[in-house]
Design an enzyme around this catalytic site. Structure first.
Site, PDB file in Angstrom:
ATOM      1  N   HIS A 144       6.533   4.083  12.643  1.00 24.45           N
ATOM      2  CA  HIS A 144       6.602   4.047  11.181  1.00 24.45           C
ATOM      3  C   HIS A 144       7.680   5.039  10.744  1.00 24.45           C
ATOM      4  CE1 HIS A 144       4.315   3.699   7.191  1.00 24.45           C
ATOM      5  NE2 HIS A 144       5.234   4.623   6.952  1.00 24.45           N
ATOM      6  N   CYS A 191       5.926   9.291   0.167  1.00 28.32           N
ATOM      7  CA  CYS A 191       4.620   9.910   0.385  1.00 28.32           C
ATOM      8  C   CYS A 191       4.349  10.854  -0.772  1.00 28.32           C
ATOM      9  CB  CYS A 191       4.588  10.679   1.703  1.00 28.32           C
ATOM     10  SG  CYS A 191       3.018  11.525   1.975  1.00 28.32           S
ATOM     11  N   ASN A 196      10.429   4.001   2.965  1.00 32.87           N
ATOM     12  CA  ASN A 196      10.199   3.474   4.302  1.00 32.87           C
ATOM     13  C   ASN A 196      11.385   2.627   4.761  1.00 32.87           C
ATOM     14  OD1 ASN A 196       7.225   4.050   4.911  1.00 32.87           O
ATOM     15  ND2 ASN A 196       7.095   3.134   2.882  1.00 32.87           N
ATOM     16  N   HIS A 236      10.757   6.531   8.232  1.00 36.04           N
ATOM     17  CA  HIS A 236      11.339   6.635   6.899  1.00 36.04           C
ATOM     18  C   HIS A 236      12.844   6.849   7.051  1.00 36.04           C
ATOM     19  CE1 HIS A 236       7.630   7.375   4.220  1.00 36.04           C
ATOM     20  NE2 HIS A 236       7.211   6.881   5.380  1.00 36.04           N
ATOM     21  N   ARG A 264       0.827  -1.203   0.000  1.00 36.25           N
ATOM     22  CA  ARG A 264       0.000   0.000   0.000  1.00 36.25           C
ATOM     23  C   ARG A 264       0.868   1.262   0.000  1.00 36.25           C
ATOM     24  NH1 ARG A 264      -0.625   4.649   2.812  1.00 36.25           N
ATOM     25  NH2 ARG A 264      -0.303   3.500   4.759  1.00 36.25           N
ATOM     26  N   ASP A 265       1.575   1.499   1.096  1.00 41.47           N
ATOM     27  CA  ASP A 265       2.387   2.701   1.221  1.00 41.47           C
ATOM     28  C   ASP A 265       3.538   2.697   0.218  1.00 41.47           C
ATOM     29  OD1 ASP A 265       3.266   5.095   2.213  1.00 41.47           O
ATOM     30  OD2 ASP A 265       4.193   4.270   4.001  1.00 41.47           O
TER      31      ASP A 265
END
Length: 308
Positions: free
Chosen positions: A215, A248, A257, A217, A20-21
């Protein structure tokens, strides 16, 4: 060689976000059948939480416009104990997700006003008001709800984000009924001391550590160091992206990430259980990198895939 360190969790649940991300940041859409195979391979490597897709308007994230086509292809994984969370921005997205049987929902808030406007076209307060019926309806239907909170450490427009400001929005998300909170270092500016300070402040505000995930990065190479700081605090939920995919689309300074393989290498070395087969995971990221036409940025993937 595994050499445990004192005071760390015995087991970490990895919340895999690559499908997803990771894929939402690709310049071109990945075919639905490739996404489905990617998720299946991630599950086969031992990941029990694999974020599948996002039910947002295709205008905003065209790379995930196939959510209705993708999610039904994965239905059998639930019977194998694999959780497939999906991101929903509003009630319309929730309706779409629930219609397909989704039982793990995530909403995506911001700790800063500028990013809230750019990502959701709303103020922080307005976005929380939008999430309120989403969370309530999801909980009424028996779904688990995760609250993402972005820009917890730094914002490309506003600079460093005050800890108290993050705590206020985090508490508001949990007060809506979210089961767990994911603290996002969206542009990767956080450092270990900042991580410890935020986690301590959340605890001081009554937020239990077992409801917190992180989460990170890796923009400045701090993702693993920040993760270790969180583990030392007792956090046992860590978001990561297979192969280091992602960024993003609404924050151009947000690079990839934390790579799941890099995370697993560190956790394996600390003797912390994850249930993940690193060799199978690495092979999956190599497979995906071939389909994207570029090598994985994960250092562990590169090291293991180039061994003779």
């Amino acid at each position: 060689m595994a050499v445990p360190a004192p005071g760390l969790p015995a087991r970490v649940r990895i919340h895999e976000v690559g499908a997803r991300d990771g894929l939402q940041n690709e310049q071109t859409a990945v075919p639905t059948e490739v996404k489905a195979e990617f998720i299946r391979r991630l599950a086969a490597a031992g990941l029990r939480t694999v974020e599948a897709t996002s039910f947002v308007h295709p205008k905003w994230v065209p790379q995930l416009a196939d959510a209705e086509q993708l999610y039904p292809r994965l239905a059998d994984l639930a019977g194998e104990g694999v959780h497939l969370p999906v991101l929903v921005p509003n009630e319309r997205g929730l309706d779409r997700a629930l219609a397909l049987g989704a039982d793990r929902i995530a909403v995506f808030g911001s700790a800063t006003e500028t990013f809230a406007q750019r990502n959701l076209n709303r103020t922080v307060a307005e976005s929380l008001a939008m999430f309120e019926p989403v969370v309530a309806r999801a909980k009424e239907g028996g779904a688990h709800v995760r609250g993402y909170l972005s820009m917890c450490f730094g914002d490309p427009w506003e600079g460093p984000v005050p800890v108290a400001q993050v705590v206020g929005v985090a508490k508001a998300l949990l007060d809506l009924g979210c089961d767990e909170l994911s603290l996002g270092d969206t542009i990767g500016t956080g450092t270990p001391g900042h991580v410890r300070s935020l986690l301590a402040a959340l605890n001081g505000a009554g937020v239990a550590t077992d409801r917190i995930g992180v989460h990170f990065h890796d923009t400045y190479g701090q993702a693993l160091a920040n993760t270790l700081a969180a583990l030392e605090h007792g956090v046992a939920i860590v978001d990561a992206s297979a192969g280091g995919l992602g960024g993003c689309p609404y924050a151009k300074s947000a690079t990839g990430n934390l790579a799941t393989e890099d995370l697993v290498w560190m956790l394996d070395g600390l003797g912390i259980e994850t249930g993940v087969d690193l060799a199978a995971l690495t092979a999956t990221s190599v497979w995906m990198a071939e389909r994207l036409g570029r090598p994985s940025p994960s250092r562990t993937v590169r090291a293991l895939s180039h061994k003779e």
